[in-house]
Design an enzyme around this catalytic site. Sequence first.
Site, PDB file in Angstrom:
ATOM      1  CE  LYS A 155      -1.798   2.636   3.028  1.00 13.76           C
ATOM      2  NZ  LYS A 155      -1.603   3.902   2.264  1.00 13.76           N
ATOM      3  N   PRO A 156       1.023   1.893  -1.143  1.00  8.23           N
ATOM      4  CG  PRO A 156       1.702   2.101  -3.328  1.00  8.23           C
ATOM      5  CD  PRO A 156       0.688   1.411  -2.477  1.00  8.23           C
ATOM      6  CB  SER A 157       1.860   7.663   0.577  1.00  8.62           C
ATOM      7  OG  SER A 157       1.176   8.837   0.963  1.00  8.62           O
ATOM      8  CD  GLU A 158      -2.907   8.536   2.643  1.00  3.74           C
ATOM      9  OE1 GLU A 158      -2.066   7.626   2.466  1.00  3.74           O
ATOM     10  OE2 GLU A 158      -3.155   9.037   3.753  1.00  3.74           O
ATOM     11  CB  SER A 206       4.929   9.832  10.848  1.00  2.03           C
ATOM     12  OG  SER A 206       3.691   9.179  11.016  1.00  2.03           O
ATOM     13  CD  GLU A 227      14.059   1.105   8.403  1.00  2.00           C
ATOM     14  OE1 GLU A 227      14.617   2.186   8.679  1.00  2.00           O
ATOM     15  OE2 GLU A 227      14.600  -0.002   8.582  1.00  2.00           O
ATOM     16  CB  CYS A 261      13.597   9.473   6.755  1.00  2.00           C
ATOM     17  SG  CYS A 261      14.567   8.388   5.707  1.00  2.00           S
TER      18      CYS A 261
END
Length: 474
Positions: A155-158, A206, A227, A261
Amino acid sequence: MQVRNPRNGKYDYELVVDSPEQVGQKSKDLRSAQASWNSEGVNARVNVLLKLAEKLEEQKEDIINQLSIDTGRRKISRIEFDGAIGLIKGRCFSVPKLMEEIPVRDSFSNPTVRIKQQQVPYELVGVISPWNFPLLLALIDTVPALLAGCTVLLKPSEVTPRFIDPLEAIVEAMPELSRVLKFVRGGAESGAALVDNVDVICFTGSVATGKIIAMNAAKNFIPAFLELGGKDPAIVMADADLEVAADAVIRSAAGATGQACQSLERIYVDHTIYDAFVELLCKKIEQINYNSNYEKGGTMGPLIFDKQATKIENQLKDAIAKGAKIETGGTVDNINGGSWMMPTVVIDVNHSMSLMTEETFGPVIPVMSYNNLDEAIRLANDSNYGLSGSVFSGDVEEAIRVASLIDAGGMSINDGSLTNQVFDATKNSFKLSGLNGSRMGNNGFTRFFRTKALLIQTAHPQSIHSQEEDSSSV
Ligand code: NAD
């Protein structure tokens, strides 16, 4: 879900979200394919992944275009794409050696027993990734997990999902891969459903979300590889080459608009070179421009996530209220509907300010002076985070000594953020920056196995009478 274009602030893409039921169905389908994927052996899996790399190269421009729209940056998307291809090829090159059969041997503790060790991959690995490097961070755990013989639900970021369409189309056109790699679209709800359906979760994001993932993973009794964020320190020692240090600090702290990051976010400088270093930083920053018009060049892209601008502004306000001074930059500029920010140097900072303690994720460079190395090391370690950091010195041995004393998993000497260029060095994330085995190095592959022992008795088994009480046991 509506997706925003960071260069103009327009919501111009619709993400059709997977329901928890759809996530459950995809997991079932993947599980049913895992045994045959595993039995095909690592060399067959390497061939499939190399073919994926080839197909990605064929669709390179389309994928880079989607990444560029979502992140507002073209050059970095190109570098990110090449990094992803390098990652696939690198893993394909290194993993077969790591899967060589371990020879059967006699046990040291019971010489009549022979030991055969096996590596058993998890059936289904879940990967949840963030928005700052959408393609690379989606593939960084997915590729080794697939090579290990696991299936993967990703699931990649929305916030930056446009690349999923061309990537999924490539995977769908490869039946040998589409049965073992599936995509989930959506945000927190779809991510939570994913965690409920997998055997191990690899999460990049996060600290706040990482804690939720860790709790849900604990409830499901599955391992979580986390991570998370950072507040990376740099120590610039008195004998450092200031040109080297300034160039590295600016690139590391403000490159990708600070949305990485492992960006340097706190700079501690020996008091004897402090003024000269701050002056040099500001002078070099004068040469940097926005790239709001691609045709005119420029280095600084927009902030990708709109809420980020408010967070950065609040940290700066808090710092100024507590006595900090902005030497250059300092404002979030609205250009054509997007939010943009120049590298921002802040002085007179201290650890009472959120700017020095909380992750900023923007191009802000707070610089603080120190009187001696013990103080510098104490300040660098005065943090809840422990992702990475830097030491700059003309004496490499001394820099290594200082770096060894910093509580962080990856330290760059005489550069910044080398951990985003080097994938083959094992490194853990310390403190709140992460949890469990390294995603880098060989461990980034071997962590997808459970090790199993087959214990072969070659003599007659002991009988229960061996436990019979007699005078010798009194
Ligand atoms: P985020 O935590 O907001 O979101 C990350 C992912 O988690 C997204 O895909 C999101 O949809 C999903 N998610 C949100 N709530 C969830 C829930 N309850 N259950 C399951 N999934 C959920 O992070 P972000 O803002 O996308 O990314 C920025 C953060 O990522 C920064 O803190 C940055 O430091 C960190 N990061 C860390 C690394 C690393 O390697 N350590 C690399 C890149 C980014």
